[in-house]
Design a protein around this motif. Structure first.
Motif, PDB file in Angstrom:
ATOM      1  N   PHE A   1       0.723  -1.194   0.069  1.00 21.31           N
ATOM      2  CA  PHE A   1       0.092  -0.183   0.088  1.00 21.31           C
ATOM      3  C   PHE A   1       0.771   1.242   0.042  1.00 21.31           C
ATOM      4  CE2 PHE A   1      -2.372   3.696   2.008  1.00 21.31           C
ATOM      5  CZ  PHE A   1      -3.437   3.534   0.842  1.00 21.31           C
ATOM      6  N   ALA A   2       1.977   1.111   0.769  1.00 21.24           N
ATOM      7  CA  ALA A   2       2.703   2.610   0.766  1.00 21.24           C
ATOM      8  C   ALA A   2       3.419   2.586  -0.491  1.00 21.24           C
ATOM      9  CB  ALA A   2       4.020   2.290   1.699  1.00 21.24           C
ATOM     10  N   ALA A   3       3.526   1.587  -1.243  1.00 18.63           N
ATOM     11  CA  ALA A   3       4.210   1.812  -2.718  1.00 18.63           C
ATOM     12  C   ALA A   3       3.175   2.526  -3.626  1.00 18.63           C
ATOM     13  CB  ALA A   3       4.711   0.627  -3.433  1.00 18.63           C
ATOM     14  N   LEU A   4       1.749   2.077  -3.445  1.00 19.50           N
ATOM     15  CA  LEU A   4       0.935   2.776  -4.011  1.00 19.50           C
ATOM     16  C   LEU A   4       0.508   4.151  -3.791  1.00 19.50           C
ATOM     17  CD1 LEU A   4      -1.641  -0.139  -4.131  1.00 19.50           C
ATOM     18  CD2 LEU A   4      -0.641   0.548  -6.194  1.00 19.50           C
ATOM     19  N   TRP A   5       0.635   4.215  -2.638  1.00 15.91           N
ATOM     20  CA  TRP A   5      -0.034   5.531  -1.763  1.00 15.91           C
ATOM     21  C   TRP A   5       0.326   6.888  -2.641  1.00 15.91           C
ATOM     22  CZ3 TRP A   5      -2.427   8.527   1.782  1.00 15.91           C
ATOM     23  CH2 TRP A   5      -1.970   9.419   2.101  1.00 15.91           C
ATOM     24  N   PRO A   6       1.720   7.143  -3.014  1.00 12.52           N
ATOM     25  CA  PRO A   6       2.037   8.484  -3.768  1.00 12.52           C
ATOM     26  C   PRO A   6       1.286   8.465  -5.029  1.00 12.52           C
ATOM     27  CG  PRO A   6       4.085   7.420  -2.952  1.00 12.52           C
ATOM     28  CD  PRO A   6       2.909   6.511  -2.621  1.00 12.52           C
ATOM     29  N   CYS A   7       1.016   7.420  -5.549  1.00  8.16           N
ATOM     30  CA  CYS A   7       0.390   7.309  -6.955  1.00  8.16           C
ATOM     31  C   CYS A   7      -1.022   7.625  -6.912  1.00  8.16           C
ATOM     32  CB  CYS A   7       0.756   6.123  -7.857  1.00  8.16           C
ATOM     33  SG  CYS A   7       2.525   5.774  -7.810  1.00  8.16           S
ATOM     34  N   LEU A   8      -1.623   7.136  -5.713  1.00  2.00           N
ATOM     35  CA  LEU A   8      -3.023   7.082  -5.594  1.00  2.00           C
ATOM     36  C   LEU A   8      -3.379   8.752  -5.272  1.00  2.00           C
ATOM     37  CD1 LEU A   8      -3.845   4.075  -3.396  1.00  2.00           C
ATOM     38  CD2 LEU A   8      -4.284   4.505  -5.732  1.00  2.00           C
ATOM     39  N   MET A   9      -2.552   9.315  -4.554  1.00  2.00           N
ATOM     40  CA  MET A   9      -2.618  10.614  -4.097  1.00  2.00           C
ATOM     41  C   MET A   9      -2.421  11.560  -5.176  1.00  2.00           C
ATOM     42  SD  MET A   9      -3.963  10.599  -0.777  1.00  2.00           S
ATOM     43  CE  MET A   9      -3.669  12.039  -0.419  1.00  2.00           C
ATOM     44  N   LEU A  10      -1.311  11.241  -5.869  1.00  2.00           N
ATOM     45  CA  LEU A  10      -1.122  12.273  -6.943  1.00  2.00           C
ATOM     46  C   LEU A  10      -2.051  12.191  -8.140  1.00  2.00           C
ATOM     47  CD1 LEU A  10       2.769  11.919  -6.856  1.00  2.00           C
ATOM     48  CD2 LEU A  10       1.513  13.797  -6.253  1.00  2.00           C
ATOM     49  N   GLY A  11      -2.228  11.063  -8.492  1.00  2.00           N
ATOM     50  CA  GLY A  11      -3.161  10.712  -9.471  1.00  2.00           C
ATOM     51  C   GLY A  11      -4.758  11.240  -9.285  1.00  2.00           C
ATOM     52  N   GLY A  12      -5.178  11.085  -7.874  1.00  2.00           N
ATOM     53  CA  GLY A  12      -6.298  11.749  -7.251  1.00  2.00           C
ATOM     54  C   GLY A  12      -6.299  13.153  -7.349  1.00  2.00           C
ATOM     55  N   SER A  13      -5.350  13.545  -7.102  1.00  2.00           N
ATOM     56  CA  SER A  13      -5.259  15.185  -6.987  1.00  2.00           C
ATOM     57  C   SER A  13      -5.298  15.720  -8.222  1.00  2.00           C
ATOM     58  CB  SER A  13      -3.874  15.620  -6.301  1.00  2.00           C
ATOM     59  OG  SER A  13      -3.424  14.911  -5.164  1.00  2.00           O
ATOM     60  N   VAL A  14      -4.675  14.990  -9.369  1.00  2.00           N
ATOM     61  CA  VAL A  14      -4.690  15.720 -10.793  1.00  2.00           C
ATOM     62  C   VAL A  14      -6.129  15.304 -11.226  1.00  2.00           C
ATOM     63  CG1 VAL A  14      -4.029  15.382 -12.933  1.00  2.00           C
ATOM     64  CG2 VAL A  14      -2.355  15.287 -11.149  1.00  2.00           C
ATOM     65  N   LEU A  15      -6.788  14.342 -10.987  1.00  2.00           N
ATOM     66  CA  LEU A  15      -8.068  14.110 -11.648  1.00  2.00           C
ATOM     67  C   LEU A  15      -9.221  14.946 -11.006  1.00  2.00           C
ATOM     68  CD1 LEU A  15      -8.146  10.163 -11.811  1.00  2.00           C
ATOM     69  CD2 LEU A  15      -8.028  11.850 -13.815  1.00  2.00           C
ATOM     70  N   SER A  16      -8.965  15.167  -9.460  1.00  2.00           N
ATOM     71  CA  SER A  16     -10.079  15.924  -8.974  1.00  2.00           C
ATOM     72  C   SER A  16      -9.701  17.493  -9.562  1.00  2.00           C
ATOM     73  CB  SER A  16      -9.859  16.142  -7.437  1.00  2.00           C
ATOM     74  OG  SER A  16      -8.522  16.425  -6.662  1.00  2.00           O
ATOM     75  N   SER A  17      -8.609  17.961  -9.568  1.00  2.00           N
ATOM     76  CA  SER A  17      -8.282  19.233 -10.193  1.00  2.00           C
ATOM     77  C   SER A  17      -9.064  19.407 -11.708  1.00  2.00           C
ATOM     78  CB  SER A  17      -6.791  19.514 -10.222  1.00  2.00           C
ATOM     79  OG  SER A  17      -6.091  19.628  -9.177  1.00  2.00           O
ATOM     80  N   LEU A  18      -8.734  18.312 -12.384  1.00  2.00           N
ATOM     81  CA  LEU A  18      -9.230  18.610 -13.838  1.00  2.00           C
ATOM     82  C   LEU A  18     -10.823  18.372 -14.161  1.00  2.00           C
ATOM     83  CD1 LEU A  18      -6.604  16.047 -15.575  1.00  2.00           C
ATOM     84  CD2 LEU A  18      -6.944  18.581 -15.750  1.00  2.00           C
ATOM     85  N   PHE A  19     -11.477  17.618 -13.065  1.00  2.00           N
ATOM     86  CA  PHE A  19     -12.940  17.317 -13.350  1.00  2.00           C
ATOM     87  C   PHE A  19     -13.710  18.136 -12.201  1.00  2.00           C
ATOM     88  CE2 PHE A  19     -11.071  13.603 -15.469  1.00  2.00           C
ATOM     89  CZ  PHE A  19     -11.260  13.827 -16.741  1.00  2.00           C
ATOM     90  N   LEU A  20     -13.136  18.456 -11.079  1.00  2.00           N
ATOM     91  CA  LEU A  20     -14.003  18.868 -10.154  1.00  2.00           C
ATOM     92  C   LEU A  20     -13.633  20.371  -9.748  1.00  2.00           C
ATOM     93  CD1 LEU A  20     -14.166  16.020  -7.559  1.00  2.00           C
ATOM     94  CD2 LEU A  20     -15.884  16.517  -9.111  1.00  2.00           C
ATOM     95  N   GLY A  21     -12.260  20.725 -10.141  1.00  2.00           N
ATOM     96  CA  GLY A  21     -11.733  22.066  -9.756  1.00  2.00           C
ATOM     97  C   GLY A  21     -11.890  22.797 -10.757  1.00  2.00           C
ATOM     98  N   ASP A  22     -10.839  23.818 -10.970  1.00  2.00           N
ATOM     99  CA  ASP A  22     -10.801  24.602 -12.175  1.00  2.00           C
ATOM    100  C   ASP A  22     -10.141  24.126 -13.454  1.00  2.00           C
ATOM    101  OD1 ASP A  22      -8.167  24.189 -11.567  1.00  2.00           O
ATOM    102  OD2 ASP A  22      -7.659  26.280 -10.817  1.00  2.00           O
ATOM    103  N   GLY A  23     -10.078  22.947 -13.615  1.00  2.00           N
ATOM    104  CA  GLY A  23      -9.670  22.484 -14.933  1.00  2.00           C
ATOM    105  C   GLY A  23      -8.116  22.532 -15.133  1.00  2.00           C
ATOM    106  N   GLU A  24      -7.403  22.975 -14.121  1.00  2.00           N
ATOM    107  CA  GLU A  24      -6.001  23.179 -14.444  1.00  2.00           C
ATOM    108  C   GLU A  24      -5.194  22.416 -13.556  1.00  2.00           C
ATOM    109  OE1 GLU A  24      -4.186  25.529 -16.268  1.00  2.00           O
ATOM    110  OE2 GLU A  24      -6.209  26.101 -17.511  1.00  2.00           O
ATOM    111  N   VAL A  25      -4.002  21.755 -13.851  1.00  2.00           N
ATOM    112  CA  VAL A  25      -3.124  21.128 -13.023  1.00  2.00           C
ATOM    113  C   VAL A  25      -1.907  22.071 -12.414  1.00  2.00           C
ATOM    114  CG1 VAL A  25      -1.441  19.170 -12.700  1.00  2.00           C
ATOM    115  CG2 VAL A  25      -3.456  18.907 -14.090  1.00  2.00           C
ATOM    116  N   ASN A  26      -1.992  22.215 -11.023  1.00  2.00           N
ATOM    117  CA  ASN A  26      -0.969  22.895 -10.328  1.00  2.00           C
ATOM    118  C   ASN A  26       0.336  22.068 -10.163  1.00  2.00           C
ATOM    119  OD1 ASN A  26       0.831  24.427  -8.835  1.00  2.00           O
ATOM    120  ND2 ASN A  26      -0.552  25.019  -7.288  1.00  2.00           N
ATOM    121  N   VAL A  27       1.327  22.335 -11.119  1.00  2.00           N
ATOM    122  CA  VAL A  27       2.245  21.159 -11.003  1.00  2.00           C
ATOM    123  C   VAL A  27       3.352  21.438  -9.939  1.00  2.00           C
ATOM    124  CG1 VAL A  27       4.508  20.584 -12.502  1.00  2.00           C
ATOM    125  CG2 VAL A  27       2.400  21.081 -13.583  1.00  2.00           C
ATOM    126  N   SER A  28       3.582  22.853  -9.805  1.00  2.00           N
ATOM    127  CA  SER A  28       4.551  23.139  -8.420  1.00  2.00           C
ATOM    128  C   SER A  28       3.788  22.628  -7.228  1.00  2.00           C
ATOM    129  CB  SER A  28       4.620  24.800  -8.511  1.00  2.00           C
ATOM    130  OG  SER A  28       5.197  25.013  -7.249  1.00  2.00           O
TER     131      SER A  28
END
Lengths: 64, 151
Positions: free
Chosen positions: B87-114
């Motif tokens: 799970f620890a190996a999956l964890w960063p990918c789940l969080m990063l992927g989830g953040s990007v998807l939520s920004s794209l579809f639920l947020g302002d549609g932009e990915v804040n790379v920084s």
């Protein structure tokens, strides 16, 4: 895996704790082996067989 | 340690380990925040040392614990560790992927790379503590299931 550890222990009048001391493992390990929840390593299986003076395959596979 | 007297998994030991793991998550998160922000060099060194030393200390502790345990406890510990590390190996990918998807579809549609990279540092910093939290819980539950039909 079924085994006869409980029967062999009972025949000798030992408690799980006493058997654990003889095998140098925890009582939890003895219980887990007896109930078939845990399959012991070859080393522990051989130690059990040596302690009871029975062939390991009779204890862990049955005579049939 | 008298192995024969150790009848089952210790809930107290688990509670202590969980408290340590949760504190470790918090401290690692804080250390990553220190490293990502303009603080003094001393704080940076302390944060980096913490991130370095804590997993090493835990590894040494577990190595000693394994030496003192019997094979049932070693088996449960190893199986718990596999689940925790997975799970620890999956964890960063789940969080990063989830953040990007939520920004794209639920947020302002932009990915804040920084922001994403800063979060990634935090996610990675707390990975070992998450692995410990999950592996200890899993090991305990395995030992508990072995002990259920105790005489």
């Amino acid at each position: 895996m079924k085994n006869t550890v409980r029967e062999l222990r009972s025949q000798r009048g030992w408690t799980q704790a006493e058997l654990a001391v003889r095998l140098k493992v925890t009582r939890n390990s003895v219980n887990a082996v007896e109930t078939g929840r845990y399959e012991p390593s070859l080393t522990l299986a051989l130690r059990i067989a040596r302690l009871f003076g029975e062939p390991v395959e009779d204890i862990f596979l049955g005579r049939d | 340690m008298n192995n024969a007297l150790r009848a089952g998994p210790s809930a107290v030991a688990l509670a202590i380990k969980l408290v340590i793991a949760i504190a470790w998550i918090g401290a690692s998160g804080y250390a990553s925040w220190v490293l990502l922000n303009e603080t003094s060099k001393v704080y940076d060194i302390l944060a980096a040392l913490f991130l370095f030393i804590a997993p090493v200390a835990w590894t040494v502790y577990k190595a000693i614990e394994v030496k003192l345990s019997d094979e049932l406890y070693r088996n449960a510990g190893a199986r718990g560790l596999i689940h925790g590390l997975r799970f620890a190996a999956l964890w960063p990918c789940l969080m990063l992927g989830g953040s990007v998807l939520s920004s794209l579809f639920l947020g302002d549609g932009e990915v804040n790379v920084s922001g994403l990279m800063q979060n990634a540092v935090t996610y990675i910093a707390i990975m070992p503590a998450i692995a410990v939290l999950l592996s200890e819980t899993m090991s305990f539950s395995l030992l508990w299931s072995y002990a259920r039909r105790q005489e």
